[in-house]
Write an enzyme that holds these catalytic residues in place. Sequence first.
Site, PDB file in Angstrom:
ATOM      1  N   HIS A 128       0.938  -1.200  -0.051  1.00 34.39           N
ATOM      2  CA  HIS A 128      -0.050   0.168   0.010  1.00 34.39           C
ATOM      3  C   HIS A 128       1.052   1.239  -0.150  1.00 34.39           C
ATOM      4  O   HIS A 128       0.658   2.271  -0.720  1.00 34.39           O
ATOM      5  CB  HIS A 128      -0.965  -0.023   1.351  1.00 34.39           C
ATOM      6  CG  HIS A 128      -1.792  -1.041   1.294  1.00 34.39           C
ATOM      7  ND1 HIS A 128      -1.989  -1.943   2.431  1.00 34.39           N
ATOM      8  CD2 HIS A 128      -2.748  -1.655   0.423  1.00 34.39           C
ATOM      9  CE1 HIS A 128      -2.937  -2.811   2.463  1.00 34.39           C
ATOM     10  NE2 HIS A 128      -3.419  -2.647   1.214  1.00 34.39           N
ATOM     11  N   SER A 131      -2.682  -7.855   2.873  1.00 29.89           N
ATOM     12  CA  SER A 131      -2.935  -7.758   4.147  1.00 29.89           C
ATOM     13  C   SER A 131      -3.247  -9.271   4.782  1.00 29.89           C
ATOM     14  O   SER A 131      -3.056  -9.553   6.135  1.00 29.89           O
ATOM     15  CB  SER A 131      -3.964  -6.893   4.400  1.00 29.89           C
ATOM     16  OG  SER A 131      -3.541  -5.542   4.166  1.00 29.89           O
ATOM     17  N   LYS A 144     -18.071  -6.370   8.609  1.00 31.98           N
ATOM     18  CA  LYS A 144     -16.666  -7.147   8.550  1.00 31.98           C
ATOM     19  C   LYS A 144     -15.670  -7.253   9.625  1.00 31.98           C
ATOM     20  O   LYS A 144     -15.461  -5.901  10.125  1.00 31.98           O
ATOM     21  CB  LYS A 144     -15.986  -6.431   7.309  1.00 31.98           C
ATOM     22  CG  LYS A 144     -14.822  -7.376   6.519  1.00 31.98           C
ATOM     23  CD  LYS A 144     -14.457  -6.485   4.974  1.00 31.98           C
ATOM     24  CE  LYS A 144     -13.333  -7.183   4.680  1.00 31.98           C
ATOM     25  NZ  LYS A 144     -12.824  -6.399   3.463  1.00 31.98           N
ATOM     26  N   ARG A 194      -1.441  -5.939  -8.395  1.00 37.79           N
ATOM     27  CA  ARG A 194      -0.545  -6.865  -8.109  1.00 37.79           C
ATOM     28  C   ARG A 194      -0.259  -7.794  -9.193  1.00 37.79           C
ATOM     29  O   ARG A 194       0.665  -8.212  -9.463  1.00 37.79           O
ATOM     30  CB  ARG A 194      -0.633  -7.679  -6.873  1.00 37.79           C
ATOM     31  CG  ARG A 194      -0.287  -6.771  -5.533  1.00 37.79           C
ATOM     32  CD  ARG A 194      -0.796  -7.422  -4.355  1.00 37.79           C
ATOM     33  NE  ARG A 194      -2.006  -7.276  -4.350  1.00 37.79           N
ATOM     34  CZ  ARG A 194      -3.036  -7.514  -3.350  1.00 37.79           C
ATOM     35  NH1 ARG A 194      -2.381  -7.776  -2.146  1.00 37.79           N
ATOM     36  NH2 ARG A 194      -4.381  -7.399  -3.370  1.00 37.79           N
TER      37      ARG A 194
HETATM   38  P1  ADP Z   1      -9.529  -4.011  -0.275  1.00 40.84           P
HETATM   39  O1  ADP Z   1     -10.517  -4.513   0.788  1.00 40.84           O
HETATM   40  O2  ADP Z   1     -10.197  -2.744  -1.080  1.00 40.84           O
HETATM   41  O3  ADP Z   1      -9.339  -5.058  -1.314  1.00 40.84           O
HETATM   42  P2  ADP Z   1      -7.008  -3.617   0.498  1.00 40.84           P
HETATM   43  O4  ADP Z   1      -6.589  -2.856   1.695  1.00 40.84           O
HETATM   44  O5  ADP Z   1      -6.620  -5.024   0.575  1.00 40.84           O
HETATM   45  O6  ADP Z   1      -8.487  -3.105   0.271  1.00 40.84           O
HETATM   46  O7  ADP Z   1      -6.266  -2.971  -0.689  1.00 40.84           O
HETATM   47  C1  ADP Z   1      -6.389  -1.530  -1.041  1.00 40.84           C
HETATM   48  C2  ADP Z   1      -5.781  -1.434  -2.332  1.00 40.84           C
HETATM   49  O8  ADP Z   1      -4.283  -1.664  -2.211  1.00 40.84           O
HETATM   50  C3  ADP Z   1      -6.170  -2.081  -3.482  1.00 40.84           C
HETATM   51  O9  ADP Z   1      -6.206  -1.556  -4.732  1.00 40.84           O
HETATM   52  C4  ADP Z   1      -5.196  -3.230  -3.799  1.00 40.84           C
HETATM   53  O10 ADP Z   1      -5.217  -3.898  -4.727  1.00 40.84           O
HETATM   54  C5  ADP Z   1      -3.743  -2.453  -3.269  1.00 40.84           C
HETATM   55  N1  ADP Z   1      -2.952  -3.371  -2.590  1.00 40.84           N
HETATM   56  C6  ADP Z   1      -2.887  -4.269  -1.851  1.00 40.84           C
HETATM   57  N2  ADP Z   1      -1.822  -4.828  -1.644  1.00 40.84           N
HETATM   58  C7  ADP Z   1      -0.918  -4.308  -2.609  1.00 40.84           C
HETATM   59  C8  ADP Z   1       0.577  -4.401  -3.054  1.00 40.84           C
HETATM   60  N3  ADP Z   1       1.184  -5.445  -2.321  1.00 40.84           N
HETATM   61  N4  ADP Z   1       1.094  -3.761  -4.049  1.00 40.84           N
HETATM   62  C9  ADP Z   1       0.001  -2.897  -4.523  1.00 40.84           C
HETATM   63  N5  ADP Z   1      -1.098  -2.547  -4.297  1.00 40.84           N
HETATM   64  C10 ADP Z   1      -1.757  -3.546  -3.444  1.00 40.84           C
END
Ligand code: ADP
Length: 159
Positions: free
Chosen positions: A17, A128, A41, A90
């Site tokens: 992120h 995450s 959630k 990703r």
């Molecule tokens: P959501 O619950 O909306 O999927 P996340 O917190 O998992 O939320 O992710 C938020 C954003 O960050 C999304 O666009 C996700 O694709 C991106 N993201 C998560 N991990 C990575 C990573 N390792 N590299 C690039 N983008 C990421």
Amino acid sequence: MRKALFPGSFDPFTLGHEEIVRRATGLFDEIFIGIGVNSSKKTMFSLEERTALIEAAFADEPKVKVTPFQGLTVDFARENGIDFLLRGLRNGADLEYEKPIALINRQISENLETVFLISSGATAHISSTLVREVYRYGASLDGLLSPEVIAAIRKLRPE
Ligand code: ADP
């Protein structure tokens, strides 16, 4: 003024992120990291904890604001004069997941463009979900979260 919203659950905020947001500071004047609040959630880190961890990551970056929001992402964007949604990709699975969401968001709010940044090889494997597993079993979070976020977790939850 170019404003972007980076929406997500951020449970917790990872180096993946962080990389997307840091790269986006070169593209936008202001970036809102929107923590989507979904009361049904269950999260590992509370909303307050997730906010504190992201603030620790960007203590040095005045362009970045952290804000929880409820309801539709497009409504939050409209209410705050935001024209861009920022998302990270990703892999192909992320693209397939994101594509219909971006199309629907544009259908609801035609001025809202979703901007995708492709993650680097250094962070593309980080999620995450995996970080929560590593944390649950007490293994090292080095390389998955920034040192600032790791320090903030230790402060909030001393072992
Ligand atoms: P959501 O619950 O909306 O999927 P996340 O917190 O998992 O939320 O992710 C938020 C954003 O960050 C999304 O666009 C996700 O694709 C991106 N993201 C998560 N991990 C990575 C990573 N390792 N590299 C690039 N983008 C990421």
